[in-house]
Write a protein that holds these residues in place. Structure first.
Motif, PDB file in Angstrom:
ATOM      1  N   LEU A   1       2.930  11.399   3.876  1.00 32.51           N
ATOM      2  CA  LEU A   1       3.597  12.208   2.850  1.00 32.51           C
ATOM      3  C   LEU A   1       4.126  13.516   3.433  1.00 32.51           C
ATOM      4  O   LEU A   1       5.251  13.930   3.125  1.00 32.51           O
TER       5      LEU A   1
ATOM      6  N   GLY B   1       0.813  -1.209   0.000  1.00 32.80           N
ATOM      7  CA  GLY B   1       0.000   0.000   0.000  1.00 32.80           C
ATOM      8  C   GLY B   1       0.846   1.258   0.000  1.00 32.80           C
ATOM      9  O   GLY B   1       0.562   2.221  -0.727  1.00 32.80           O
ATOM     10  N   ILE B   2       1.902   1.254   0.809  1.00 28.15           N
ATOM     11  CA  ILE B   2       2.788   2.425   0.870  1.00 28.15           C
ATOM     12  C   ILE B   2       3.544   2.585  -0.443  1.00 28.15           C
ATOM     13  O   ILE B   2       3.717   3.704  -0.944  1.00 28.15           O
TER      14      ILE B   2
ATOM     15  N   SER C   1       3.108   6.899  -6.685  1.00 32.65           N
ATOM     16  CA  SER C   1       2.161   7.781  -7.379  1.00 32.65           C
ATOM     17  C   SER C   1       2.540   9.247  -7.209  1.00 32.65           C
ATOM     18  O   SER C   1       1.934  10.122  -7.820  1.00 32.65           O
ATOM     19  N   GLN C   2       3.551   9.495  -6.366  1.00 31.26           N
ATOM     20  CA  GLN C   2       4.013  10.860  -6.123  1.00 31.26           C
ATOM     21  C   GLN C   2       5.239  11.154  -6.984  1.00 31.26           C
ATOM     22  O   GLN C   2       6.113  10.297  -7.132  1.00 31.26           O
TER      23      GLN C   2
ATOM     24  N   ASP D   1      -2.342   7.500   6.536  1.00 34.96           N
ATOM     25  CA  ASP D   1      -3.034   7.886   5.307  1.00 34.96           C
ATOM     26  C   ASP D   1      -3.091   9.397   5.124  1.00 34.96           C
ATOM     27  O   ASP D   1      -3.154   9.890   3.994  1.00 34.96           O
TER      28      ASP D   1
ATOM     29  N   LEU E   1       2.550   1.736  -3.391  1.00 37.93           N
ATOM     30  CA  LEU E   1       1.606   2.284  -4.370  1.00 37.93           C
ATOM     31  C   LEU E   1       1.418   3.784  -4.165  1.00 37.93           C
ATOM     32  O   LEU E   1       1.408   4.567  -5.121  1.00 37.93           O
ATOM     33  N   LEU E   2       1.292   4.188  -2.889  1.00 43.96           N
ATOM     34  CA  LEU E   2       1.121   5.605  -2.575  1.00 43.96           C
ATOM     35  C   LEU E   2       2.337   6.420  -2.995  1.00 43.96           C
ATOM     36  O   LEU E   2       2.214   7.458  -3.657  1.00 43.96           O
ATOM     37  N   LEU E   3       3.519   5.950  -2.624  1.00 44.56           N
ATOM     38  CA  LEU E   3       4.735   6.722  -2.887  1.00 44.56           C
ATOM     39  C   LEU E   3       5.070   6.786  -4.372  1.00 44.56           C
ATOM     40  O   LEU E   3       5.502   7.831  -4.875  1.00 44.56           O
TER      41      LEU E   3
END
Length: 219
Positions: free
Chosen positions: A115, A19-20, A26-27, A111, A22-24
């Motif tokens: 970031l 999950g992390i 995307s940045q 969440d 995927l989040l990172l």
């Protein structure tokens, strides 16, 4: 072109890492370059890839995050280390910061905070989960002196103070939204953020805090 911040994820939960990641990824400024499921793996990878930032869990099999931290500081001396953990015990926070961590984020708030915390530590700032800042302030106060709660209140934004004062006076979120010409969702965000910074969990605790510090007058 600005180079990306190279990130090493060290956590024994594969689903959380995914999950992390995927989040990172995307940045635009972050790039996950390695993953470790244990402290031992984190040490080996950090020495090999020399990341810019290490997200480190405290509870991992074999070598835990607190034990790995000082060794990571030596194996990857240029990396900032941000703790990402479920532990909200101030003792863990103090030990982590004393061992060289640049920040401390609770998984339950990742969440919304992760970031911001990562960007802060990459600016050479120290990031601590807001509800845990009180324990650090208490450490700075000489023994025998009382802790001034107003220091926490002064750390709130003007809008957070305004909303919490109205909440303490008994107004609902809808009433405050109408009064300030804001949405109910925005009011609830200010309320939640302010309560967290003060380390309070409900309106009764907020009322006691406000009365104790003469932020409102008893009827």
């Amino acid at each position: 072109m600005t180079s990306k911040t190279r990130v090493l994820l060290a956590d024994d939960h594969a689903v959380l890492r995914a999950g992390i990641r995927l989040l990172l990824n995307s940045q635009p400024e972050f790039d996950v370059v390695g993953e470790a499921a244990s402290g031992i793996d984190a040490l080996a990878l950090s020495e090999q890839i020399q990341p810019d930032l290490i997200l480190l869990d405290l509870s991992m099999p074999g070598l835990g995050g607190l034990d790995a931290l000082p060794v990571l500081r030596r194996s990857a001396p240029n990396a900032r280390i941000l703790i990402l953990t479920m532990h909200d015990d101030p003792q863990y926070l103090r030990k982590a910061l004393k061992s060289g961590a640049a920040g401390y984020v609770l998984k339950k708030a990742a969440d919304v905070e992760l970031l911001s915390a990562m960007r802060a530590v990459m600016r050479d700032e120290v990031y601590v989960h807001p509800s845990m800042t009180r324990s650090l302030l208490e450490d700075l106060i000489p023994q025998g002196e009382s802790f001034n709660e107003l220091d926490l209140w002064k750390g709130l934004s003007d809008r957070e103070q305004e909303v919490l004062r109205l909440v303490a006076l008994g107004h609902t979120s809808a009433e405050i939204a109408a009064k300030l010409n804001l949405s109910v969702k925005t009011i609830e965000t200010y309320r939640a953020r302010g309560m967290e910074k003060l380390g309070l969990t409900n309106r009764a605790a907020l009322v006691r805090f406000a009365l104790r510090n003469e932020l409102i007058s008893p009827e």
